[in-house]
Design a protein around this motif. Structure first.
Motif, mmCIF file in Angstrom:
data_model
loop_
_atom_site.group_PDB
_atom_site.id
_atom_site.type_symbol
_atom_site.label_atom_id
_atom_site.label_comp_id
_atom_site.label_asym_id
_atom_site.label_seq_id
_atom_site.Cartn_x
_atom_site.Cartn_y
_atom_site.Cartn_z
ATOM 1 N N VAL A 198 33.330 47.995 36.140
ATOM 2 C CA VAL A 198 33.681 48.074 34.726
ATOM 3 C C VAL A 198 33.998 46.686 34.186
ATOM 4 O O VAL A 198 34.323 45.760 34.937
ATOM 5 N N THR A 199 33.881 46.582 32.873
ATOM 6 C CA THR A 199 34.411 45.404 32.189
ATOM 7 C C THR A 199 35.499 45.867 31.233
ATOM 8 O O THR A 199 35.433 46.972 30.689
ATOM 9 N N GLY B 177 35.983 44.520 37.117
ATOM 10 C CA GLY B 177 36.583 45.146 38.294
ATOM 11 C C GLY B 177 35.645 46.173 38.896
ATOM 12 O O GLY B 177 34.747 46.681 38.230
ATOM 13 N N THR B 178 35.878 46.454 40.182
ATOM 14 C CA THR B 178 35.087 47.476 40.863
ATOM 15 C C THR B 178 36.030 48.461 41.527
ATOM 16 O O THR B 178 37.171 48.122 41.860
ATOM 17 N N GLY B 179 35.532 49.661 41.714
ATOM 18 C CA GLY B 179 36.355 50.676 42.359
ATOM 19 C C GLY B 179 35.482 51.711 43.019
ATOM 20 O O GLY B 179 34.289 51.814 42.722
ATOM 21 N N ALA C 173 38.478 51.044 39.270
ATOM 22 C CA ALA C 173 37.837 49.800 38.822
ATOM 23 C C ALA C 173 38.595 49.180 37.648
ATOM 24 O O ALA C 173 38.703 47.950 37.545
ATOM 25 N N VAL C 174 39.133 50.003 36.786
ATOM 26 C CA VAL C 174 39.923 49.482 35.661
ATOM 27 C C VAL C 174 41.178 48.791 36.188
ATOM 28 O O VAL C 174 41.569 47.717 35.708
ATOM 29 N N TRP C 175 41.804 49.379 37.205
ATOM 30 C CA TRP C 175 42.952 48.691 37.825
ATOM 31 C C TRP C 175 42.520 47.349 38.416
ATOM 32 O O TRP C 175 43.186 46.332 38.246
ATOM 33 N N HIS C 176 41.385 47.363 39.109
ATOM 34 C CA HIS C 176 40.921 46.137 39.758
ATOM 35 C C HIS C 176 40.629 45.059 38.721
ATOM 36 O O HIS C 176 40.866 43.872 38.952
#
Lengths: 695, 329
Positions: free
Chosen positions: A562-563, A433-435, A673-676
């Protein structure tokens, strides 16, 4: 110099990447930190701290250790010098400074005695063996929004605002986000433990101390010990990081002065690692509720931000979580309130990007949630709400380059290709994800003085009571002085790090360089005036008042990738990119290093940092680097920072602060990003794996 | 720091004599854990017997294909040894997952086996802790136990064993060899760490004064595809939240044998015998892996703050076994 200067054009040292002037000394071990200073006849003090969270000292059995090898004596509340209760800091009198004045224990880790010995080992052994009997009283260290002890925070800054009709605008909004965000107690965790060495030279108190501002701390120390300020001198040559925890008159210094006074010889007090955690300033926990209403096209109608933070009854403090909310986005209605909850804890104090770091986590998470509900690109949402003037103040912005940060960062990061729906990207078994987050940090200057002497050999001695925390202040000020005097850097002999050099602001609040540079450029202007004096001194106190009222901020946009391993819920940051508008960049090499350091701090805040207290005893459970995690090298594989062209017209050289802006947006960018990656919001920091784990 | 005597033993028998009959003597290997504990006041031996220079280092072939690892072999040398990497790769991976390069260069194999829990209450002499001060109580059970045990703990102690290496050794049926003044002995790793019971201060089955001389890995445990996976809050320099050493032998889609050991869940490396027996002779499918993992963890008794470890351990078993099953044989 005019309050609103023009853009400097002369080519010179400013803007050129140069390594630290003290770099060689540091990497070869030649640089002396406070605990390295050789002092003849030195004795050593070991601090004893409270192992209960609230109560009284019933007895300290000094006789039990008095005859241990090398022990010179013990100072406790029964024999310590009396301290002035008026002494304090920015926020007023501070009971946290009044050590060993009575038998009261207001928090766990409170220094209650100092054992002084001939060697550090002897002092430490006796400190470990010193029997203390306590009267334990009930304590309260449990912080939460709505705690019955909560009361309005001091309004010294970040006071409450209420612009427009928040309730009506929320009611009229097509979409409303109403969520609660939390951040835990966090510790500054500087590598160098706090150390002070104090001694008397005749009537004059001398000290070498790890701190962020020797002049200000000398003033506090003089007040505390009821001495005229000219009888106190504090030096601080090299500092191994401060992050706020060395902004105050620390326990190491107060206790070293007590011991030097009592035993009539130089005494060094160096805190142990756990004492650095227990007895030097921490960031308070925060609990925040944000409501944002917007039209369907993403235009904000209202932001309502209420935040609570914990503090100690011993000292006033403000964790200004809502400051950003008043300036970052245009909205017809904005309301903020800050609540302070007094608990039985060490008085909190400013830690890297105070207020802004937890506040931006909440605000920028909420903005991302709004974009989600609007099914809009979070980048576009921010661009759409760019204000023309301060949304609360109505003041113009001195310079505002957030849009440039966002657009340039988005290009560089590859944001345009992003699928804004969550949980859509996988690489192998990993969710990706990205944020992003946008942010600002206020900029400005505080009064400082500087002196310049034209030496017979054609060089200039430039004197300012600045401190270099390891960020490169020496190198930056050398370049600033060289340009201000229109000479090469080799002609500049810089003297800093000594309270005798005159009043100066500390290395703090992202205002060190601006404050000191102003004094230096003023002095240089006098030096180059028609009279060509041999020595000049400048004081900027009167100039600050002439600075027109403006919204003055540094800006940044932070992008994170993030992964998340869906099996183990391990979150790893793969990429971080920060775009920064920090005014004119004095030294791109060091500025980049500083903002990258700030981003690593923000990453640590997002994923790792958490001061854990025992729910029964109220004591710290993880006061060391094994238990209190900050990012290791393996946690920051790809991290980049760039600067967009920017200029602060109100400050000399066009500088803004670069000290804290690096930290601010990173936590929210990572949380977004963690949400994404996962589709699940993380509203409580740190984003521990148990909070991400899916059943 | 209390004063203590330091003696470098010139031979095994001298080391044993120096330690005999005195509970306050500690053998010193790399010192990477013991010296820290001495500084903190958790350990206060009257004498350190330095055994690091005894001729107990090195890894050698045992007739039949197993390996014998000398007690003072450094963790770095163990992890780098070609035969360890070839025959027991999970052991090499486990060692490399722990500590830092500098610590692994100092730490010995025997010292790694005997390292103490990282429970913060144990490490702080001002806190009650039954393991450090028997009878003083366990602070973690009602306190902060986010990273504590979920299996086989007792009301007296809920601490975990922190070793990564020992988890792999448990999976490989390692045997600990020791010497005493009365002669040598062997203890299988699965019996090496004692149940917590009401004596959490007694951690191993070593006789008093015994000196570990070697760890032996049997030929029957050679597992060239074995794997170690460590879950932790940051990418390095952190103890395991939960870890696993595992190997699967699959033929024609059927599990012929398996080895599964977990770290971070108990006071000792947890050999997952229940899961192993459930998997035996069954199909190598994710459903079966999950059933086996859940059966293994049915005995878990998590505290309010560490219930996530049960889910995490289950997920980890399933993920690693699934990976192993998908590996080319």
């Amino acid at each position: 110099m005019n309050a609103e200067s023009s853009v400097p054009t002369a080519a010179g040292a400013v803007g050129v990447a140069r390594p630290r002037v003290e770099g060689r000394a540091k990497v070869t071990g030649g640089a002396r930190y406070s605990a390295d200073e050789p002092v003849p006849g030195l004795a050593f003090g070991a601090v004893v701290v409270s192992t209960i969270t609230r109560g009284r000292v019933l007895d300290i059995d000094v006789a039990a250790v008095q005859d241990m090898p090398g022990v010179l004596g013990v100072i406790d509340h029964r024999n310590a010098p009396r301290l002035n209760p008026e002494a304090g800091h920015f926020f007023g009198p501070d009971g946290g400074l009044r050590l060993l004045q009575d038998d009261v224990i207001p928090h766990a880790g409170r220094p209650i005695a100092l054992v002084v010995g001939e060697t550090p080992e002897q002092a430490y052994a006796a400190a470990q063996a010193l029997p203390v009997v306590y009267d334990v009283r009930p304590h309260d260290t449990e912080f939460f929004f709505g705690h019955p002890a909560g009361r309005p925070a001091s309004a010294l800054f970040d006071g409450p605002v209420d612009v427009g009709d928040v309730d009506a605008e929320l009611a009229a909004s097509a979409v409303v986000v109403d969520e609660r965000y939390g951040t835990p107690e966090e510790h500054c965790s500087a590598m160098e433990p706090h150390s002070a060495t104090a001694w008397w030279e005749g009537e004059r108190l001398q000290a070498v101390d790890s701190n962020q501002g020797p002049y200000q701390i000398a003033v506090t120390l003089a007040t505390l010990f009821c001495l005229p300020p000219e009888r106190v001198r504090i030096r601080v040559e090299h500092v191994g990081g401060g992050f706020g925890s060395k902004g105050m008159c620390g326990p190491q210094l107060i206790l070293a002065v007590m011991a030097a006074t009592r035993f009539g010889r130089p005494v060094r007090v160096t805190l142990t690692r756990d004492q650095v955690f227990l007895a030097t300033a921490q960031r308070p926990a925060t609990d925040q509720v944000i409501r944002i209403g917007a039209d369907a096209d993403g235009r904000l109608r209202a932001i309502d931000h209420v935040a609570a933070f914990e503090l100690s009854p011993l000292a006033e403090y403000i964790e200004g979580c809502t400051e950003l909310t008043k300036t970052l986005y245009a909205a017809p209605a904005i309301r903020t309130r800050l609540t302070a909850v007094p608990l039985d804890i060490l008085p909190p104090y400013s830690m890297r990007a105070p207020g802004a770091a937890p506040g931006s986590f909440a605000l920028e998470s909420a903005m991302d949630e709004l974009a989600e509900r609007l099914e809009m690109d979070p980048l576009e949402l921010r661009l759409r709400n760019e204000p023309v003037v301060g949304p609360v103040s109505g003041l113009p912005f001195s310079s505002r380059n957030l849009v440039a940060c966002l657009r340039q960062g988005a290009r560089r990061f590859g944001w345009a290709d992003r699928d804004h729906r969550p949980r859509m990207r996988r690489e192998g078994s990993l969710l990706v994800g990205t944020g992003l987050a946008a942010t600002s940090f206020s900029t400005g200057a505080f009064p400082s003085t500087a002196s310049i002497t034209a030496e017979p050999d054609g060089t200039f001695t430039v004197v300012v009571a600045a401190t270099d925390l390891g960020t490169g202040a020496r190198t930056a000020l050398t370049a600033i002085a060289a340009d201000a005097l229109e000479v090469g850097v080799e002609k500049i002999g810089l003297r800093i790090s000594d309270s005798d050099l005159g009043p100066a602001w500390s290395a703090g609040g992202s205002r060190g360089t601006a404050s000191w540079a102003w004094a230096i450029t003023e002095a240089a202007a006098k030096m180059r005036g028609p009279e060509r004096p041999a020595t000049v001194t400048a004081d900027t106190a009167h100039l600050l008042g002439e600075l027109p009222s403006r919204e003055r901020h540094a800006y940044s946009a932070v992008f994170a990738e993030v992964t998340v391993d869906p099996a183990t819920s391990e979150v790893r940051v793969r990429r971080l990119l920060g775009l920064f508008a920090v005014g004119r960049v004095i030294n791109p090499l060091m500025a980049r290093s500083q903002v990258i350091g700030g981003m690593v701090g923000g990453l640590s805040m997002a994923l790792h940092e958490e001061g854990v207290r025992d729910p029964v005893s109220g004591r710290h459970v993880n006061p060391d680097f094994a238990g209190y995690h900050i990012a290791a090298h393996a946690d920051v594989p790809d991290i980049e920072a760039e600067f967009v062209p920017d200029h602060e017209p109100g400050l000399p050289m066009g500088v803004k602060g670069a000290g804290e802006i690096g930290n601010v947006g990173t936590a929210a960018a990572i949380a977004n990003a963690v949400w994404h990656a996962t589709g699940v919001r993380q509203r409580q920091l740190p984003i521990r794996l148990d909070r991400v784990l899916e059943d | 720091m209390k004063e203590f005597a330091y003696q470098r033993a010139s031979g095994i028998s001298e080391a044993l004599r120096l330690a005999a009959g005195n509970d306050d003597v500690r053998y010193l290997g790399g010192g990477t854990n013991l010296v820290d504990l001495m500084k903190a006041g958790v350990e206060s031996p009257t004498r350190l017997v330095d055994v690091r220079f005894l001729p107990l280092d090195g890894i050698r072939q045992v007739p039949g294909g197993g390996l014998e690892i000398g007690a003072t072999t450094t963790n770095s040398d163990l992890a780098a040894h070609p035969e360890v990497r070839r025959r027991y790769p999970a052991l090499s991976q486990a060692v490399l997952a722990g500590a830092s390069g500098q610590l692994r260069n100092m730490a010995t194999v025997a010292g790694n086996l005997l390292q103490r829990t990282r429970c913060s209450y144990f490490a702080d002499p001002s806190q009650p802790c039954n393991k450090r001060a028997p009878g003083s109580g366990c602070s973690a059970i009602a306190g902060a136990h986010h990273n504590h045990a979920v299996l086989s703990w007792s009301p007296h102690c809920v601490a975990t064993n922190p070793s990564d290496m020992a988890v792999a050794l448990a999976a490989f049926d390692a045997v600990v060899r020791y010497e005493t003044l009365d002669g040598a002995g062997d203890i299988p790793l699965e019996e090496f760490y004692l149940p917590v019971g009401d004596t959490p201060e007694r951690e191993t089955a070593l006789p008093p004064g015994a000196l570990i001389t070697a760890v032996r890995l049997p030929e029957s445990a050679i597992s060239p595809l074995s794997r170690y996976r460590k879950v932790r809050e940051r990418a390095s320099y952190a103890f395991a939240t939960v870890s696993i050493a595992a190997d699967l032998d699959i033929r024609d889609g059927v599990v012929r044998s398996s080895r599964i050991a977990l770290g971070g869940v108990a006071s000792r490396p947890w050999r997952a015998r229940t899961a192993e027996s459930l998997l035996l002779d069954g199909p190598a499918t994710a459903d079966r892996f999950r059933t086996a993992a859940e059966a293994e963890l049915a005995a878990a008794e998590p505290l309010p703050g560490n219930a996530y470890k049960v889910t995490l351990a289950r997920n980890l078993i399933v993920a690693v076994l699934t990976d192993l099953a998908a590996s080319p044989y």
